[in-house]
Design an enzyme around this catalytic site. Structure first.
Site, PDB file in Angstrom:
ATOM      1  N   GLU A   1      -0.070  -0.418  -2.731  1.00  0.00           N
ATOM      2  CA  GLU A   1      -0.351  -1.749  -2.194  1.00  0.00           C
ATOM      3  C   GLU A   1      -1.546  -2.289  -2.955  1.00  0.00           C
ATOM      4  O   GLU A   1      -2.515  -1.561  -3.190  1.00  0.00           O
ATOM      5  CB  GLU A   1      -0.699  -1.694  -0.698  1.00  0.00           C
ATOM      6  CG  GLU A   1       0.464  -1.239   0.157  1.00  0.00           C
ATOM      7  CD  GLU A   1       0.111  -1.068   1.634  1.00  0.00           C
ATOM      8  OE1 GLU A   1      -0.871  -1.656   2.122  1.00  0.00           O
ATOM      9  OE2 GLU A   1       0.837  -0.310   2.303  1.00  0.00           O
TER      10      GLU A   1
ATOM     11  N   GLU B   1       0.203   5.438   5.765  1.00  0.00           N
ATOM     12  CA  GLU B   1      -0.975   5.466   6.640  1.00  0.00           C
ATOM     13  C   GLU B   1      -0.796   6.414   7.826  1.00  0.00           C
ATOM     14  O   GLU B   1      -0.882   6.003   8.976  1.00  0.00           O
ATOM     15  CB  GLU B   1      -1.265   4.048   7.140  1.00  0.00           C
ATOM     16  CG  GLU B   1      -1.803   3.132   6.063  1.00  0.00           C
ATOM     17  CD  GLU B   1      -3.266   3.395   5.704  1.00  0.00           C
ATOM     18  OE1 GLU B   1      -3.846   4.382   6.191  1.00  0.00           O
ATOM     19  OE2 GLU B   1      -3.816   2.595   4.920  1.00  0.00           O
TER      20      GLU B   1
HETATM   21  C1  IPT Z   1      -2.431  -1.457   4.796  1.00  0.00           C
HETATM   22  C2  IPT Z   1      -1.093  -1.041   5.351  1.00  0.00           C
HETATM   23  O1  IPT Z   1      -0.586   0.048   4.668  1.00  0.00           O
HETATM   24  C3  IPT Z   1      -0.106  -2.135   5.310  1.00  0.00           C
HETATM   25  O2  IPT Z   1       0.965  -1.759   6.113  1.00  0.00           O
HETATM   26  C4  IPT Z   1      -0.699  -3.412   5.777  1.00  0.00           C
HETATM   27  O3  IPT Z   1      -1.081  -3.258   7.094  1.00  0.00           O
HETATM   28  C5  IPT Z   1      -1.901  -3.737   4.971  1.00  0.00           C
HETATM   29  O4  IPT Z   1      -2.831  -2.737   5.097  1.00  0.00           O
HETATM   30  C6  IPT Z   1      -2.596  -4.993   5.435  1.00  0.00           C
HETATM   31  O5  IPT Z   1      -1.776  -6.069   5.630  1.00  0.00           O
HETATM   32  S1  IPT Z   1      -3.588  -0.394   5.527  1.00  0.00           S
HETATM   33  C7  IPT Z   1      -5.148  -1.118   5.313  1.00  0.00           C
HETATM   34  C8  IPT Z   1      -6.045  -0.701   6.424  1.00  0.00           C
HETATM   35  C9  IPT Z   1      -5.746  -0.680   4.011  1.00  0.00           C
END
Ligand code: IPT
Length: 991
Positions: A502, A423
């Protein structure tokens, strides 16, 4: 030294004086001393304190003592400030590269001894494995240098500053610095020297660095060594005793690749390692090599020629008491737990872990995506204006970070992908980082999710893509543009392997739909699985006002800005307890698949390369959950990617009970991560004979009455139940509310959501708007016959004309008490409903109901889009264990597909409830809890729930799914519950 504002805190440069290039974290036999332990410590509120503390003769008697490694905010019972949790937000003004004058600054001092025999060392090196966020070092009053890059190793040459005997090292650590702008990961801000500090004697003629790049191709291994050493250090010998390798390179120019025969490959499934040494006359370095070749061929990511599917998790370094301080024993347990739950991959979100973690990953077997310590997420708020990823002023910082990342860990066979960070928008510095990695390591691809268009990375990666979007990415058939891509860029991305770096945000009770993603991975070879967000909750152990321990999240330390419980989104609770989602994940990704067909079962081995020789297969037959037969199942060896048929045992089908056949695949021998017999895959087959459900007996002779009567074990006053089998019980009362899950509380983004959602509004808000949490009842009528009672209730909420009619009929059927509840909503309900259920209250009598035994799905909670870990059987649990201790209390404990329930008090069976399926064969579920949904919804932490001895039984005709909306898609329409008519039929008898 004069008092001044530290000039360093706003320096974009990554520090001064640290040794470059960075090198591997090696196990060497040269002398070293750990400087971990008690250091003198002083905390100042600003960075502008005088620096005289670094002087040789400074007297630090009045200072405190602090352990190294540690985070000062987790030491001293709050005396040194408190942790701050933010996800994307910067907890200081966005004024790059500046940080506020309020900049907690920790000064550390300690003495150390340099032994006399170190005088022959060519160099003395001081290594810091992790300091957050910027630090300066002095040895004996001499300034040595400074460094930032919190989760990276920094080494300093202190040769000219040290002396034999007593020495003093002083370190000044600033919590905030320019580096904080590129370390905006979603986690607690935890300053301090939190990893090891080591003093190392480097001998003349030693090995500065070594890299053994290994390859594997059809039974042949290769080693390509890179030795960084003076020419005078040669000859250098490589030994791999188990493979008979003893190779001497006389001079640097002789170092050439070697072929090695008789090699077994390394994989996450069979992590075969060979002990190796690389030595000169002065130094010997021990490595554990694994032979594997990583490549991208077309749109497939292969290791040793076979496609890899990542069943991975995002792993942060977090511990409720130690924060990011590494504890090897705990980390090993954690990794063993991952293996037990069929997890085969780790993304080191979002920074390199402690270097030992990678030794463990090599040994236990994981595919690792090793990520650089880089995140600039807070710039998103400024539309990425000034983003360090795209500003030449920050280029060296970015490059320094990726060099330190790759150099430190390059020897690990488990690392199969380098990731530039998380990010951080996109920009030239990321492209430069990628170019550097490509030049340095041709053996591993580069990943970075933010490179949507695929300009400079090798893998198409996304986070939280919905199921339909993932399918669109996986299938060849579509020409539609991908997110943020032109058609041409989309076409480019489609030539690459895809992974979800993710997905499936595991916050609170959830996520749903693991199985939908997995089905796509099975269908489309371009899809390589992904990494669940995330492995564990980051709760910090704290004490409630009443003295109870609890796990704190954002806001619990009165932070000025924070992101609440968004840091509690793991499949493991802070106290290491696996949540039901982890069991669900295990079931969905199980590496062996069973497909029943008549008297046979097809067994498919879904692994990367391992056959099934490490497994044994067992079967058992149960009648209504009671085991009646079991045995071993003979299954021929199944190679990876293959299937074999096996015959099923003869199953004795019971005439008056459900008959289920269960097959387990279990470890035939103990491994380093689980004992023999550990089950990795399970399947069930319903072999039951069809049995009719008793029809509803029509009753015609209803007449008005006052509703005060007894029917079998039930006593009623004014039409309302007051006792069952002599103990106080009230109900049924319509319950449409559940304590909203984190996903329920999450606003809809209006994209791809169900028709019922409202952009920007959460399901929970809609439920509260409609008053589902505050329903009231008006009794419309009470009637009886000779052996039945019927009430009609109109249930609705204040200031709403919507209602639900609830007809409850109590009668004696086949000598047993039957309750039938007909639930019928009025027209006009607009939203999904959390549940359609009826609630009974069992207040504390002399012996409170404190447990349940049931035949249905179990043992853990299940919801419509998270059912795969449930199996049909007989289970029992205490009322306490029926609920999961989510960090923020919310809906929990629903057990689906109930057939029979016994409420218990100690070892006494109090009431039996038999559940009859409705006319469509649907079975209700149940929840037994000490608190009502309304009470649970009001608590922000478990300790706020208070003690209770009343038990609340809810029998749900249906529950809404879980979804993943806190960060990702809403409940899939098929699993969303819409207002509809439902029938619940129960037969109740005395225990
Ligand atoms: C995403 C992040 O990459 C991760 O670190 C964590 O924050 C997650 O979200 C949420 O728990 S970024 C999100 C705005 C798609």
């Amino acid at each position: 030294m004069p008092s001044q504002l530290s000039p360093h805190v706003s320096d974009i440069a990554p520090g001064r004086g640290a040794l470059r290039p960075a090198r591997s974290w090696l196990h060497s036999d040269t002398p070293s001393r750990s400087l971990n332990g008690a250091w003198r410590f002083r905390l100042s509120p600003t960075a502008s304190v005088t620096e005289d503390f670094a002087a040789d003769g400074f007297v630090d008697d009045g200072w405190d003592s602090i352990p190294v490694p540690s985070h000062w905010v987790l030491e001293g019972d709050g005396a040194y400030g408190r942790p701050i949790y933010t996800n994307i937000q910067f907890p200081f003004p966005i004024d790059p590269p500046h940080v506020p004058d309020e900049n907690p600054t920790g000064d550390y001092r300690r003495h150390f001894d340099v032994p006399a025999d170190w005088s022959d060392a060519e160099r003395v090196v001081l290594r810091f494995d992790g300091v957050e966020s910027l630090f300066r070092v002095w040895v004996n009053g001499v300034e040595i240098g400074s460094a930032s890059g919190s989760r990276l190793a920094h080494e300093f040459d202190v040769t000219s500053a040290v002396r034999t005997g007593d020495n003093v090292v002083a370190v000044r650590v600033h919590q905030w610095s320019a580096a904080s702008y590129v370390e905006d990961q979603d986690q607690w801000w935890l300053p301090g020297i939190f990893r090891d500090v080591t003093l190392i004697a480097r001998p003349a003629g030693g090995i500065e660095d070594v890299w053994l790049r290994t390859g594997f191709d059809h039974g042949r291994g290769s080693v390509e060594a890179e030795i960084t050493a003076d020419a005078a250090a040669f000859p250098v010998t490589l030994c791999i005793p188990e493979l008979g390798v003893e190779h001497v390179w006389a001079a640097p120019a002789d170092v050439a690749p070697l072929d090695v025969t008789g090699v077994e490959p390394w994989s996450a499934e069979r992590p075969r390692l060979y002990d190796a040494t690389v030595s000169t006359a002065a130094e010997s370095i021990a490595l554990r090599v694994g032979f594997r070749t990583v490549e991208i061929r077309g749109d497939q990511f292969l290791v040793n020629g076979s496609r890899v599917v990542f069943h991975g998790v995002n792993r942060h370094e977090t511990h409720p008491e130690r924060g990011r301080v590494f504890d090897e024993e705990h980390a090993r347990e954690d990794l063993a737990r991952m293996k037990q739950f069929n997890i085969n991959a780790i993304r080191t979100s979002h920074y390199p872990p402690h270097p030992r973690l990678l030794d463990l990953a090599d040994e236990l077997g994981f595919w690792v995506v090793l990520e650089c310590d880089l995140e600039t997420h807070g710039f998103e708020k400024l539309d990425w204006v000034g983003n360090p990823s795209d500003d030449p002023a920050w280029r060296e910082t970015c490059l320094d970070r990726i060099r330190r990342t790759v150099e430190r860990d390059k020897n690990h066979p488990s690392i199969v992908i380098w990731s530039l960070g998380n990010e951080s928008g996109t920009g030239g510095n990321l492209a430069a980082m990628s170019a550097w990695v490509h030049a340095r390591d041709t053996g591993r691809p580069v990943h970075y999710e933010g490179d949507y268009t695929g300009e400079y990375t090798d893998i198409y990666s996304r986070m939280y893509a919905s199921v339909p979007e993932t399918e669109q990415i996986g299938s060849d058939g579509t020409r539609s543009a991908l997110l943020n891509c032109t058609p041409a860029q989309s076409a480019r991305q489609r030539t690459k392997p895809f992974l979800l770096c993710e997905y499936a945000h595991a916050m609170g009770n959830g996520p749903g739909a693991f199985d939908q993603y997995e089905a796509l991975v099975r269908q489309y070879p371009r899809l390589h699985g992904g990494f669940v967000w995330e492995w564990r909750d980051h709760g910090i152990l704290a004490t409630a006002p009443d003295g109870k321990p609890y796990y704190a999240y954002g806001g619990d330390f009165e932070e000025v800005v924070h992101d609440g419980n968004f840091v509690m989104d793991g499949m493991l609770l802070s106290n290491d307890v696996p949540t039901p989602s982890l069991h669900e994940f295990k079931a969905v990704v199980q590496p062996v698949e069973f497909v029943f067909d008549g008297e046979k079962v097809a067994v498919t081995n879904l692994r990367h390369s391992a056959d099934t020789s490490d497994l044994r297969f067992r079967w058992r037959v149960e009648h209504d959950g009671i085991p009646v037969a079991s045995g071993d199942l003979e299954i021929p060896l199944v190679a990876a990617g293959e299937s074999q048929w096996a015959s099923l045992p003869q199953v004795a089908v019971a005439p008056d009970a459900e008959t289920w056949l269960t097959i387990d695949a279990a470890l035939a021998a103990p491994t380093s991560w689980a004992p023999e017999g550990h089950v990795i895959a399970t399947a069930q087959l319903d072999c039951s004979a069809r049995r009719p459900v008793p029809a509803v007996r029509p009753q015609a002779d209803w007449r008005p009455g006052d509703g005060t009567l007894s029917l079998g074990i039930a006593e009623f006053t004014g039409g309302s139940l007051v006792r069952l089998a002599g103990r106080p019980v009230t109900g049924p009362r319509l319950e449409l509310f559940r304590a909203p899950t984190d996903n329920d509380e999450s606003p809809s983004d209006g994209v791809e959501e169900s028709d019922d959602s409202v952009a920007g509004v959460s399901s929970a808000d809609l439920w509260r708007r409609d008053g589902l949490d505050r329903l009231t009842t008006r009794r419309v009528s009470v009637e009886h016959t000779a052996d039945a009672l019927r009430t009609l209730d109109k249930v609705s909420a204040a200031n709403s004309a919507l209602c639900v009619m609830v007809e409850s009929i109590w009668s004696i059927e086949d000598g047993e008490l039957e309750l039938r509840v007909e639930i019928e909503p009025s027209r006009g309900w607009q939203t999904v409903w959390p549940r359609i259920g009826v609630r009974f209250e069992l207040p504390d009598g002399t012996a409170p109901v404190d447990g349940a035994q049931w035949f249905g799905l179990g043992p853990l909670e299940t919801y419509p889009d998270s059912l795969r870990a449930g199996r049909t059987g007989r289970f029992s649990a205490t009322v306490h264990d029926l609920s999961v201790d989510y960090a923020r209390p919310q809906e929990t404990g629903h057990r689906s597909e109930l057939r029979r329930l016994t409420l218990t008090s100690g070892s006494t069976e109090v009431l039996h409830v038999e559940v009859l399926p409705d006319t469509r064969g649907r079975r209700p579920g149940f929840t037994l809890s000490r608190h009502t949904p309304q009470q649970i919804a009001r608590a922000a932490h478990p300790f706020e729930l208070g003690d209770s001895t009343t038990s609340h039984l809810i029998v749900d005709a249906a529950q809404h799914g879980l979804g993943s909306r806190t960060c990702g898609p809403d409940v899939w329409p098929e699993f969303a519950l819409r207002p509809e008519s439902r029938t619940i039929r129960l037969r109740i008898s005395e225990g």
